[in-house]
Scaffold this motif. Structure first.
Motif, PDB file in Angstrom:
ATOM      1  N   GLU A  14       0.834  -1.215   0.000  1.00 20.73           N
ATOM      2  CA  GLU A  14       0.000   0.000   0.000  1.00 20.73           C
ATOM      3  C   GLU A  14       0.864   1.259   0.000  1.00 20.73           C
ATOM      4  O   GLU A  14       0.619   2.178  -0.795  1.00 20.73           O
ATOM      5  CB  GLU A  14      -0.933  -0.009   1.220  1.00 20.73           C
ATOM      6  N   SER A  23      -7.822  -0.967   3.657  1.00 22.21           N
ATOM      7  CA  SER A  23      -6.968   0.026   4.320  1.00 22.21           C
ATOM      8  C   SER A  23      -7.026   1.366   3.587  1.00 22.21           C
ATOM      9  O   SER A  23      -7.071   2.434   4.221  1.00 22.21           O
ATOM     10  CB  SER A  23      -5.535  -0.509   4.385  1.00 22.21           C
ATOM     11  N   PRO A  47       0.780  -0.705  12.126  1.00 20.87           N
ATOM     12  CA  PRO A  47       0.335  -0.683  10.732  1.00 20.87           C
ATOM     13  C   PRO A  47       1.269   0.160   9.852  1.00 20.87           C
ATOM     14  O   PRO A  47       1.536   1.320  10.162  1.00 20.87           O
ATOM     15  CB  PRO A  47      -1.059  -0.052  10.793  1.00 20.87           C
ATOM     16  N   LEU A  97       2.718   3.936  10.757  1.00 15.48           N
ATOM     17  CA  LEU A  97       3.970   4.114  11.515  1.00 15.48           C
ATOM     18  C   LEU A  97       5.110   4.549  10.591  1.00 15.48           C
ATOM     19  O   LEU A  97       5.344   3.936   9.547  1.00 15.48           O
ATOM     20  CB  LEU A  97       4.324   2.838  12.274  1.00 15.48           C
ATOM     21  N   MET A 136      -1.172   1.875  22.870  1.00 17.24           N
ATOM     22  CA  MET A 136      -1.863   0.642  23.263  1.00 17.24           C
ATOM     23  C   MET A 136      -0.973  -0.125  24.235  1.00 17.24           C
ATOM     24  O   MET A 136       0.260  -0.040  24.158  1.00 17.24           O
ATOM     25  CB  MET A 136      -2.261  -0.201  22.034  1.00 17.24           C
ATOM     26  N   ILE A 173       0.411  -7.444  16.680  1.00 19.15           N
ATOM     27  CA  ILE A 173       1.559  -7.994  15.933  1.00 19.15           C
ATOM     28  C   ILE A 173       1.247  -9.420  15.486  1.00 19.15           C
ATOM     29  O   ILE A 173       1.618  -9.847  14.388  1.00 19.15           O
ATOM     30  CB  ILE A 173       2.827  -7.975  16.819  1.00 19.15           C
ATOM     31  N   ILE A 196       9.744 -14.263  16.882  1.00 20.41           N
ATOM     32  CA  ILE A 196      10.828 -13.277  17.098  1.00 20.41           C
ATOM     33  C   ILE A 196      11.557 -13.623  18.400  1.00 20.41           C
ATOM     34  O   ILE A 196      12.793 -13.617  18.460  1.00 20.41           O
ATOM     35  CB  ILE A 196      10.276 -11.833  17.169  1.00 20.41           C
TER      36      ILE A 196
HETATM   37  N1  CAA Z   1      -3.652   5.114   6.196  1.00 16.39           N
HETATM   38  C1  CAA Z   1      -3.222   6.283   6.727  1.00 16.39           C
HETATM   39  N2  CAA Z   1      -3.493   6.697   7.973  1.00 16.39           N
HETATM   40  C2  CAA Z   1      -4.263   5.892   8.732  1.00 16.39           C
HETATM   41  C3  CAA Z   1      -4.773   4.675   8.253  1.00 16.39           C
HETATM   42  C4  CAA Z   1      -4.429   4.292   6.925  1.00 16.39           C
HETATM   43  N3  CAA Z   1      -4.849   3.130   6.386  1.00 16.39           N
HETATM   44  N4  CAA Z   1      -5.489   4.093   9.245  1.00 16.39           N
HETATM   45  C5  CAA Z   1      -5.428   4.930  10.302  1.00 16.39           C
HETATM   46  N5  CAA Z   1      -4.693   6.010   9.999  1.00 16.39           N
HETATM   47  C6  CAA Z   1      -4.338   7.133  10.866  1.00 16.39           C
HETATM   48  C7  CAA Z   1      -5.594   7.776  11.471  1.00 16.39           C
HETATM   49  O1  CAA Z   1      -6.136   8.754  10.605  1.00 16.39           O
HETATM   50  C8  CAA Z   1      -5.021   8.405  12.735  1.00 16.39           C
HETATM   51  O2  CAA Z   1      -4.318   9.590  12.392  1.00 16.39           O
HETATM   52  P1  CAA Z   1      -4.405  10.921  13.319  1.00 16.39           P
HETATM   53  O3  CAA Z   1      -3.838  10.513  14.658  1.00 16.39           O
HETATM   54  O4  CAA Z   1      -3.561  11.918  12.579  1.00 16.39           O
HETATM   55  O5  CAA Z   1      -5.855  11.253  13.370  1.00 16.39           O
HETATM   56  C9  CAA Z   1      -3.972   7.397  13.173  1.00 16.39           C
HETATM   57  O6  CAA Z   1      -3.619   6.654  12.006  1.00 16.39           O
HETATM   58  C10 CAA Z   1      -4.514   6.456  14.234  1.00 16.39           C
HETATM   59  O7  CAA Z   1      -5.592   5.715  13.675  1.00 16.39           O
HETATM   60  P2  CAA Z   1      -6.954   5.368  14.426  1.00 16.39           P
HETATM   61  O8  CAA Z   1      -7.545   6.590  15.040  1.00 16.39           O
HETATM   62  O9  CAA Z   1      -7.789   4.585  13.492  1.00 16.39           O
HETATM   63  O10 CAA Z   1      -6.567   4.325  15.531  1.00 16.39           O
HETATM   64  P3  CAA Z   1      -5.941   4.522  16.947  1.00 16.39           P
HETATM   65  O11 CAA Z   1      -5.836   5.939  17.363  1.00 16.39           O
HETATM   66  O12 CAA Z   1      -6.705   3.571  17.781  1.00 16.39           O
HETATM   67  O13 CAA Z   1      -4.461   3.985  16.684  1.00 16.39           O
HETATM   68  C11 CAA Z   1      -2.762   2.462  16.116  1.00 16.39           C
HETATM   69  C12 CAA Z   1      -4.260   2.687  16.199  1.00 16.39           C
HETATM   70  C13 CAA Z   1      -2.191   3.294  14.982  1.00 16.39           C
HETATM   71  C14 CAA Z   1      -2.561   0.981  15.830  1.00 16.39           C
HETATM   72  C15 CAA Z   1      -2.124   2.919  17.479  1.00 16.39           C
HETATM   73  O14 CAA Z   1      -2.777   2.283  18.546  1.00 16.39           O
HETATM   74  C16 CAA Z   1      -0.668   2.587  17.548  1.00 16.39           C
HETATM   75  O15 CAA Z   1       0.185   3.263  16.992  1.00 16.39           O
HETATM   76  N6  CAA Z   1      -0.341   1.497  18.282  1.00 16.39           N
HETATM   77  C17 CAA Z   1       1.050   1.021  18.439  1.00 16.39           C
HETATM   78  C18 CAA Z   1       1.444   0.231  17.227  1.00 16.39           C
HETATM   79  C19 CAA Z   1       2.861  -0.243  17.340  1.00 16.39           C
HETATM   80  O16 CAA Z   1       3.575  -0.069  18.305  1.00 16.39           O
HETATM   81  N7  CAA Z   1       3.282  -0.908  16.274  1.00 16.39           N
HETATM   82  C20 CAA Z   1       4.614  -1.470  16.197  1.00 16.39           C
HETATM   83  C21 CAA Z   1       4.496  -2.917  16.363  1.00 16.39           C
HETATM   84  S1  CAA Z   1       6.094  -3.691  16.268  1.00 16.39           S
HETATM   85  C22 CAA Z   1       6.231  -4.084  14.648  1.00 16.39           C
HETATM   86  O17 CAA Z   1       5.372  -3.881  13.850  1.00 16.39           O
HETATM   87  C23 CAA Z   1       7.493  -4.692  14.232  1.00 16.39           C
HETATM   88  C24 CAA Z   1       7.658  -6.117  14.445  1.00 16.39           C
HETATM   89  O18 CAA Z   1       8.604  -6.660  13.896  1.00 16.39           O
HETATM   90  C25 CAA Z   1       6.831  -6.912  15.323  1.00 16.39           C
END
Ligand code: CAA
Length: 292
Positions: free
Chosen positions: A25, A54, A150, A154, A233, A242, A250
């Protein structure tokens, strides 16, 4: 040694699950001609659906206009055949965390991708980039490009070099992640967990041990970190996001590499994976999720 082809316009993504679909995407949203390769036509259709959902979410959240979302979807081809990656300049592998499967895939990609200058990257979280590079005849052009879930939201990509990855390859993929995809990058040596998971995974495993021992409920562990530390979160919700199978994989790679008890997957995590309780993707992990 010559510089990898630049700028990259034709990208391949192998694996169209949670991470692969997100990577595809962001590539399509950046205007790139993107081919996503899945196991078969059915999985390829499911991957397209994941990206379309998405993109629709981004439109609904006001992050993207509808025309741009339609253009992005039109730039994506979903296929069940690796052969369609033959003309790619950069291929990003995002299949499940299985070292044998990834090694076999890199060996196959090395033969299929025609341009000897093309870069083969892995989104692995913990499998040695050196092992993947050595499965090819172009270890200098094999690199880690580790995105975060996501992916459309991120902003980070970890750039991971093996002992063989060339400086030109590193510059090319760093430029690609920053200038083309608009991400921020950090560099890491080729150690299981790289930078982020080396810090994140022991934290997630500690939270799982806390719930396992009955020290606190999963809800209270999560609320503690959300309200007490302003994390978006809590750790058990994050592990569910994840995927508990991915967290366990991992942790196993990190434990195998460092033999630190801190990285050993707790029995509760292993039992949940055996039970098919994988988090959001299966509808149940430490929390339960509406399939919608
Ligand atoms: N495209 C663009 N932007 C999007 C989107 C998409 N498809 N979906 C959501 N967004 C944006 C929203 O518009 C919102 O933006 P603003 O804050 O500017 O308004 C933001 O993303 C948050 O979205 P939501 O309001 O829908 O959801 P939320 O506030 O509940 O957040 C989350 C959800 C983004 C998952 C947040 O909880 C978060 O960041 N959590 C932590 C995630 C994290 O730590 N990830 C890393 C995991 S480790 C990994 O991935 C690596 C590995 O190897 C395991």
């Amino acid at each position: 040694m010559s510089t990898p082809v630049s700028p990259v316009r034709r990208v391949g993504v192998v694996g169209g699950g949670q991470m692969g679909a997100g990577i595809a995407e962001v590539c399509a949203r950046a205007g790139l001609d993107t081919v996503v390769c899945e196991d078969d036509a059915t999985a390829a259709r499911a991957s397209r659906e994941r990206v379309a959902t998405s993109l629709e979410r981004a439109v609904q959240r006001g992050k993207l206009d509808r025309l741009s979302a339609e253009d992005a979807l039109a730039r994506l081809v979903f296929t069940g055949s690796l052969d369609e990656l033959a003309d790619r300049q950069l291929v990003i592998e995002a299949v499940t965390e299985n070292a044998d499967a990834k090694t076999e895939l890199f060996s196959a990609l090395d033969k299929i991708v025609e341009d000897p200058e093309a870069v083969l990257a892995s989104n692995t979280s913990a499998i040695p980039i050196m092992r993947l590079g050595m499965a090819t005849g172009r270890a200098d052009r094999v690199v880690g490009l580790h995105f975060f879930n996501p992916v459309p939201v991120l902003p980070l990509v970890e750039i991971v070099s093996s002992l063989h990855t060339s400086a030109q390859t590193l510059r090319a993929v760093d430029g690609f992640a920053r200038d083309t995809l608009g991400k921020s990058t950090v560099r890491s040596q080729d150690r299981a967990g790289f930078v982020v998971n080396a810090l994140l995974v022991p934290y997630l495993l500690s939270a799982i041990r806390m719930a396992e021992s009955g020290y606190a409920t999963p809800a209270d562990v999560d609320t503690g970190m959300e309200l007490g530390c302003a994390h978006p979160m809590g750790p058990l919700k994050l592990a569910d996001l994840i995927g508990l199978d991915t967290v366990a994989a991992i942790a196993e790679s990190m434990y195998e590499e460092f033999k630190e008890p801190l990285y050993a997957p707790p029995p509760l995590l292993q039992r949940m994976v055996q039970a098919g309780l994988l988090g959001r993707k299966s509808g149940r992990g430490f929390h339960t999720y509406d399939p919608g």
